[in-house]
Every structure is written in C-alpha cells, then in structure tokens.
Design a protein around this motif. Structure first.
Motif, short mmCIF file in Angstrom:
data_model
loop_
_atom_site.label_atom_id
_atom_site.label_comp_id
_atom_site.label_asym_id
_atom_site.label_seq_id
_atom_site.Cartn_x
_atom_site.Cartn_y
_atom_site.Cartn_z
N LYS A 50 0.85 -1.18 0.00
CA LYS A 50 0.00 0.00 0.00
C LYS A 50 0.89 1.23 0.00
O LYS A 50 2.04 1.17 0.40
N PRO A 51 0.33 2.36 -0.42
CA PRO A 51 1.09 3.61 -0.33
C PRO A 51 1.37 3.96 1.13
O PRO A 51 0.54 3.72 2.01
N PHE A 52 2.51 4.52 1.39
CA PHE A 52 2.90 4.88 2.74
C PHE A 52 1.88 5.80 3.40
O PHE A 52 1.59 5.67 4.59
N LEU A 53 1.31 6.71 2.63
CA LEU A 53 0.39 7.70 3.18
C LEU A 53 -1.04 7.18 3.38
O LEU A 53 -1.88 7.90 3.92
N VAL A 54 -1.32 5.97 2.96
CA VAL A 54 -2.65 5.38 3.15
C VAL A 54 -2.56 4.42 4.33
O VAL A 54 -1.85 3.42 4.29
N SER A 55 -3.29 4.74 5.39
CA SER A 55 -3.22 3.91 6.60
C SER A 55 -4.03 2.62 6.45
O SER A 55 -5.00 2.57 5.69
N CYS A 56 -3.61 1.63 7.21
CA CYS A 56 -4.37 0.38 7.25
C CYS A 56 -5.77 0.62 7.76
O CYS A 56 -6.73 0.03 7.27
N SER A 57 -5.90 1.51 8.74
CA SER A 57 -7.23 1.77 9.31
C SER A 57 -8.16 2.40 8.27
O SER A 57 -9.36 2.12 8.27
N LEU A 58 -7.63 3.23 7.38
CA LEU A 58 -8.46 3.81 6.33
C LEU A 58 -8.93 2.74 5.34
O LEU A 58 -10.10 2.70 4.97
N ILE A 59 -8.03 1.85 4.96
CA ILE A 59 -8.40 0.76 4.05
C ILE A 59 -9.46 -0.12 4.71
O ILE A 59 -10.47 -0.45 4.10
N GLU A 60 -9.23 -0.47 5.97
CA GLU A 60 -10.20 -1.31 6.68
C GLU A 60 -11.55 -0.62 6.79
O GLU A 60 -12.60 -1.24 6.57
N LYS A 61 -11.55 0.67 7.11
CA LYS A 61 -12.81 1.43 7.24
C LYS A 61 -13.58 1.41 5.92
O LYS A 61 -14.79 1.20 5.91
N GLN A 62 -12.89 1.64 4.81
CA GLN A 62 -13.53 1.65 3.50
C GLN A 62 -14.14 0.28 3.19
O GLN A 62 -15.28 0.19 2.72
N LEU A 63 -13.39 -0.77 3.43
CA LEU A 63 -13.89 -2.12 3.13
C LEU A 63 -15.02 -2.53 4.06
O LEU A 63 -16.00 -3.14 3.63
N ARG A 64 -14.91 -2.18 5.33
CA ARG A 64 -16.02 -2.49 6.25
C ARG A 64 -17.29 -1.77 5.82
O ARG A 64 -18.38 -2.34 5.86
N GLY A 65 -17.16 -0.53 5.39
CA GLY A 65 -18.32 0.23 4.92
C GLY A 65 -18.94 -0.41 3.69
O GLY A 65 -20.15 -0.49 3.56
N TYR A 66 -18.09 -0.91 2.81
CA TYR A 66 -18.58 -1.52 1.60
C TYR A 66 -19.32 -2.83 1.88
O TYR A 66 -20.35 -3.11 1.29
N PHE A 67 -18.80 -3.63 2.82
CA PHE A 67 -19.42 -4.90 3.13
C PHE A 67 -20.51 -4.80 4.20
O PHE A 67 -21.14 -5.79 4.56
N ALA A 68 -20.76 -3.59 4.72
CA ALA A 68 -21.73 -3.41 5.80
C ALA A 68 -23.13 -3.92 5.43
O ALA A 68 -23.84 -4.43 6.29
N SER A 69 -23.49 -3.81 4.17
CA SER A 69 -24.82 -4.27 3.77
C SER A 69 -24.95 -5.79 3.83
O SER A 69 -26.04 -6.32 3.77
N MET A 70 -23.84 -6.48 3.98
CA MET A 70 -23.86 -7.95 4.05
C MET A 70 -23.69 -8.44 5.48
O MET A 70 -23.66 -9.64 5.71
N ALA A 71 -23.55 -7.53 6.43
CA ALA A 71 -23.32 -7.92 7.82
C ALA A 71 -24.61 -8.33 8.49
O ALA A 71 -25.67 -8.00 8.11
#
Length: 89
Positions: A68-89
């Motif tokens: 991943k790019p240095f300036l993109v945090s793991c927490s940001l990636i996780e937040k985006q993916l969790r938001g995307y899959f939220a409708s399947m939770a």
C-alpha cells in the motif's frame, strides 16, 4: 511481510461476497482474480497501488494488504472495506 490484515463478518453467501468484491474492485479500475474461497486483488489510488489477498471462511472474509502507499493507513483501508461490506453484515 503483510502491512496489515483484518477480518470482516458477513451474513451473505461466500459467492455473494466474492461477487461484491469483484464488482467493487473492477468498478474502481482494479484487477480481481479469485472465487468464493480465496483470491488476489489490486487497485490504483492517486497515492499509489494497493495490493492484497483474501480468504473466505464463512461467515468471515480475511483480508491481507500486502502493499500500500505509505500515506494510506491500514485503518483507512479497513474502514472503507467495512463500509462496503456493511450491507452484508
């Protein structure tokens, strides 16, 4: 060595989760190779490429971000993916 990893729970079928991931990644101009068991993906961002893999063990998808790019945090990636899959939770 993986830069980050996390797991997301879902209530849909593994096929539905894989299809949703494929749609999201290819819709963002990325590449997706995989099925309802496991796979790899990459997607470009303005800051650089994100590359990762996943394993589906119903009812959880385990995601590993390998690059991943240095300036993109793991927490940001996780937040985006969790938001995307939220409708399947």
């Amino acid at each position: 060595m993986a830069q980050c990893s996390f797991s997301i729970s879902f209530n849909a079928t593994a096929d539905e989760v894989a299809k949703k991931a494929r749609t999201a990644i290819t819709g963002a101009g990325g590449n997706f190779q995989g099925n309802s068991d496991a796979g790899n993906f990459d997607v470009s961002t303005p800051l650089g490429d994100i590359r990762g893999s996943y394993v589906i063990q119903h009812p959880v998808i385990h995601i590993t971000i390998n690059s991943k790019p240095f300036l993109v945090s793991c927490s940001l990636i996780e937040k985006q993916l969790r938001g995307y899959f939220a409708s399947m939770a």
